[in-house]
Design a protein around this motif. Structure first.
Motif, short mmCIF file in Angstrom:
data_model
loop_
_atom_site.label_atom_id
_atom_site.label_comp_id
_atom_site.label_asym_id
_atom_site.label_seq_id
_atom_site.Cartn_x
_atom_site.Cartn_y
_atom_site.Cartn_z
N THR A 165 40.66 44.09 37.36
CA THR A 165 40.25 42.74 36.98
C THR A 165 38.76 42.67 36.66
O THR A 165 37.92 43.20 37.42
CB THR A 165 40.58 41.75 38.11
OG1 THR A 165 41.98 41.80 38.36
CG2 THR A 165 40.19 40.34 37.72
N ASP A 166 38.47 42.05 35.55
CA ASP A 166 37.08 41.79 35.19
C ASP A 166 36.58 40.65 36.07
O ASP A 166 37.11 39.53 36.01
CB ASP A 166 37.00 41.38 33.71
CG ASP A 166 35.57 41.16 33.23
OD1 ASP A 166 34.70 40.82 34.06
OD2 ASP A 166 35.34 41.31 32.02
N PRO A 167 35.58 40.89 36.93
CA PRO A 167 35.13 39.85 37.87
C PRO A 167 34.58 38.61 37.18
O PRO A 167 34.59 37.51 37.74
CB PRO A 167 34.06 40.55 38.71
CG PRO A 167 33.61 41.70 37.87
CD PRO A 167 34.79 42.13 37.07
N ASP A 168 34.09 38.76 35.95
CA ASP A 168 33.51 37.62 35.24
C ASP A 168 34.57 36.72 34.61
O ASP A 168 34.37 35.51 34.50
CB ASP A 168 32.54 38.10 34.17
CG ASP A 168 31.33 38.83 34.75
OD1 ASP A 168 30.93 38.47 35.88
OD2 ASP A 168 30.82 39.74 34.09
N THR A 169 35.68 37.31 34.19
CA THR A 169 36.69 36.52 33.46
C THR A 169 37.97 36.32 34.26
O THR A 169 38.76 35.43 33.94
CB THR A 169 37.04 37.21 32.13
OG1 THR A 169 37.67 38.47 32.41
CG2 THR A 169 35.79 37.44 31.29
N GLY A 170 38.21 37.20 35.24
CA GLY A 170 39.47 37.14 35.98
C GLY A 170 40.63 37.74 35.22
O GLY A 170 41.78 37.69 35.69
N ARG A 171 40.37 38.35 34.06
CA ARG A 171 41.42 38.98 33.25
C ARG A 171 41.38 40.49 33.43
O ARG A 171 40.36 41.05 33.84
CB ARG A 171 41.22 38.65 31.77
CG ARG A 171 41.39 37.19 31.40
CD ARG A 171 41.40 37.05 29.89
NE ARG A 171 40.15 37.47 29.29
CZ ARG A 171 39.20 36.64 28.85
NH1 ARG A 171 39.37 35.32 28.97
NH2 ARG A 171 38.09 37.11 28.30
N PRO A 172 42.48 41.19 33.08
CA PRO A 172 42.43 42.65 33.04
C PRO A 172 41.34 43.12 32.09
O PRO A 172 41.00 42.44 31.11
CB PRO A 172 43.82 43.03 32.53
CG PRO A 172 44.69 41.87 32.89
CD PRO A 172 43.82 40.67 32.77
N LEU A 173 40.80 44.30 32.38
CA LEU A 173 39.69 44.81 31.58
C LEU A 173 40.05 44.98 30.11
O LEU A 173 39.22 44.76 29.22
CB LEU A 173 39.21 46.16 32.15
CG LEU A 173 38.49 46.13 33.49
CD1 LEU A 173 38.15 47.55 33.93
CD2 LEU A 173 37.23 45.28 33.39
N MET A 174 41.29 45.41 29.84
CA MET A 174 41.74 45.63 28.47
C MET A 174 43.19 45.20 28.34
O MET A 174 43.89 45.02 29.34
CB MET A 174 41.61 47.11 28.07
CG MET A 174 40.22 47.64 27.85
SD MET A 174 40.24 49.40 27.40
CE MET A 174 41.09 49.34 25.80
#
Length: 553
Positions: A371-380
């Motif tokens: 998880t991307d900590p800034d967006t809460g989405r998977p990295l890719m």
């Protein structure tokens, strides 16, 4: 679209709606040949899927297939095994197989091969899908999570299809209503043979009322398997077959690599029905290895054939089946011109192949799930873009296993952009393009092992990835597809047959290779005086009634 009828969509026609899956499953078997023909040799040129299916079924009948192969068993079903990582593969050729391909999955099932959903965009297997177009990037797991314009594009596509009766055609396929399917499809063939896919989109009421941007988005990122603009110059009939038979939806990958299928047929023992002794395999008939590639095919005395391999050894055969791409019959293989009619030679040469390029890397783990900590989405996510990479696919082999990224899968002019470059340069170009979409993700730091790439048009054994019929090519396809029906051919043209996905009306799909291989098996069986069981008639028995519409010359 209107409500569909019960029953699955299968690759049942539409040009030749013969039930190959039923023919394969029938307990009586495909056919029998006279005992006097047992052991007759059939040269099978090419050990791709068509060649291996045909060789196996000819062996089942008691004939002796002799397989010639220029490189490796599998053809364009080529599964690259990454060094040091057991079972971690990259599919350099065919990689996604629609469940509608019931004959293909018949053989996969016989070999005990398992499949799993392919991570196409906006499918559950993909997880997150990333659409990057015109410098804007969007993320979503479903179409509803993406900008409304993309839903409008998908809706316009469905509306455009229904303008030409798509639902009625597909319902006829579901019901296996041969009469309705033939009537509807045969009316469309002369209307759309001379018109391009782009013409269909641009002239449809659904897209005509929308700005040009919608056509552009459809071409660049499309729906389902991705963008469609590489196919815009193709005959609309080619595209309509794909969507009618659900080739573009509900696709599977073969666990462990699809090359296991043709290789499995190489070592699959004959059934109890076969005249060959129990345990006989194609491998055992060949001493474990195919014969070298074919350099020449000549007519020999008594209706036989002389096949010369690349090292100069000639062998005599009772029949020949060429499953290589048709261009090779005029470039790499020296053939007597009298083996085929001039109309068929024209069809071979005018067949047009599409370019395709893929570049894969193995990575240490499926890091994109983090998880991307800034967006809460998977990295890719699986990525469709108008950038150089076009399509990027992520293959997760489990949290404790190396993973695989197809950095770029592109066709036609986009594939040609990669053609001059080495594998390392292709990886760098791909990483640079993906870096614009994922500026905070260091993909390179996860790469392990050696990357692998392919450009099928640069391989002299293929000269392209698959056929893409242009407007006006229906007649060429008609000539090639019906060639297995040899009863009215002059004697000089009998006994040599053709098969492969480029012979089929569904090029680029493994099911087309299987079905044309089975057509050739019927033709060769008939050539040796054999017959199908009366309760299980074969494709040639049904051809007069179900065969593709003839537009005339």
């Amino acid at each position: 679209m209107s409500e569909s009828l019960p029953g699955p969509v299968t690759i049942f026609g539409p040009d030749f709606p013969f039930a190959y899956d039923d023919w394969l499953r029938h307990p009586a078997g495909l056919a029998t040949v006279p005992e006097s023909a047992h052991g007759a040799t059939v040269a099978v040129v090419g050990a791709g899927l068509a060649g291996m299916v045909a060789a196996y079924e000819l062996m089942e009948l008691g004939l002796r297939p002799v397989v010639y192969e220029s490189a490796r068993i599998g053809g364009r079903l080529r599964s690259h095994q990454f060094e040091g990582a057991d079972g971690i593969i990259a599919e350099l050729g065919g990689m996604r197989f629609p469940v509608s391909g019931t004959s293909f999955f018949h053989y996969a099932s016989r070999l005990g091969l398992e499949s799993a959903p392919f991570p196409n965009p906006l499918t559950e297997a993909a997880g997150t899908t990333v659409i990057d177009i015109a410098g804007q990037t969007f993320h979503g797991r479903t179409l509803d999570e993406l900008p409304p314009k993309l839903s409008e594009v998908a809706g316009a596509w469905n509306e455009a299809l229904d303008e030409i009766g798509f639902s009625d055609l597909q319902n006829a396929i579901r019901a296996r209503d041969v009469d309705t399917l033939k009537r509807l499809w045969n009316d469309l063939v002369p209307l759309w043979d001379g018109r391009t896919f782009y013409d269909f989109i641009a002239s449809s009421q659904a897209f005509s009322k929308l700005p040009f941007l919608y056509r552009e988005m459809f071409g660049l990122v499309g729906f389902g398997t991705g963008g469609w603009d590489s196919d815009f110059p193709n005959s609309m009939l080619e595209i309509l077959r794909v969507v009618l038979t659900n080739c573009d939806t509900d696709q599977q990958l073969i666990i462990g690599g699809v090359e296991r299928l043709p290789r499995g047929l190489w070592t699959l023992p004959v059934s109890d029905r076969s005249p060959w002794p129990a345990g006989t395999t194609l491998a055992s008939l060949h001493g474990g290895v195919p014969r070298p590639s074919v350099a020449a095919i000549r007519r020999h005395a008594g209706g036989l054939f002389r096949v010369r391999d690349r090292w100069g050894t000639s062998r005599t055969h009772d029949a020949v089946l060429a499953t290589c791409q048709s261009w090779l019959l005029t470039t790499q293989i020296s053939c007597d011109e009298s083996l085929f009619s001039q109309d068929l030679w024209m069809a071979f040469d005018r067949t047009r192949y599409m370019q395709a390029s893929k570049t894969f890397v193995m990575v240490d783990r499926p890091f994109w799930n983090e998880t991307d900590p800034d967006t809460g989405r998977p990295l890719m996510g699986v990525t469709l873009t108008d950038r150089l990479t076009r399509g990027t696919y992520l293959f997760d082999n489990g949290p404790d296993q190396p993973a695989v990224i197809c950095l770029t899968y592109s066709w036609m002019s986009d594939a040609l952009k990669m053609l001059p470059y080495s594998v390392d340069q292709r990886v760098k170009l791909s990483l640079d393009a993906l870096g614009m979409i994922y500026p905070d993700v260091d993909i390179a730091s996860h790469i392990v092992g050696d990357p692998v790439t392919i450009s099928w048009e640069d391989d002299p054994n293929f000269l392209g990835a698959f056929k893409g019929a242009l407007p006006g090519h229906y007649r060429y396809n008609h000539r090639m597809y019906g060639h297995f029906m040899q009863g009215e051919l002059p004697p000089a043209e009998r006994g040599i047959f053709i098969a492969g996905d480029d012979v089929s009306f569904t090029p680029a799909w493994a099911e087309g290779a299987v079905q044309t291989a089975l057509n050739a098996v019927w033709g060769i069986m008939t050539h040796f005086g054999g017959t199908s069981h009366p309760e299980n008639p074969g494709p040639g028995d049904a051809f007069a009634r179900l065969g593709p519409v003839d537009l005339g010359e």
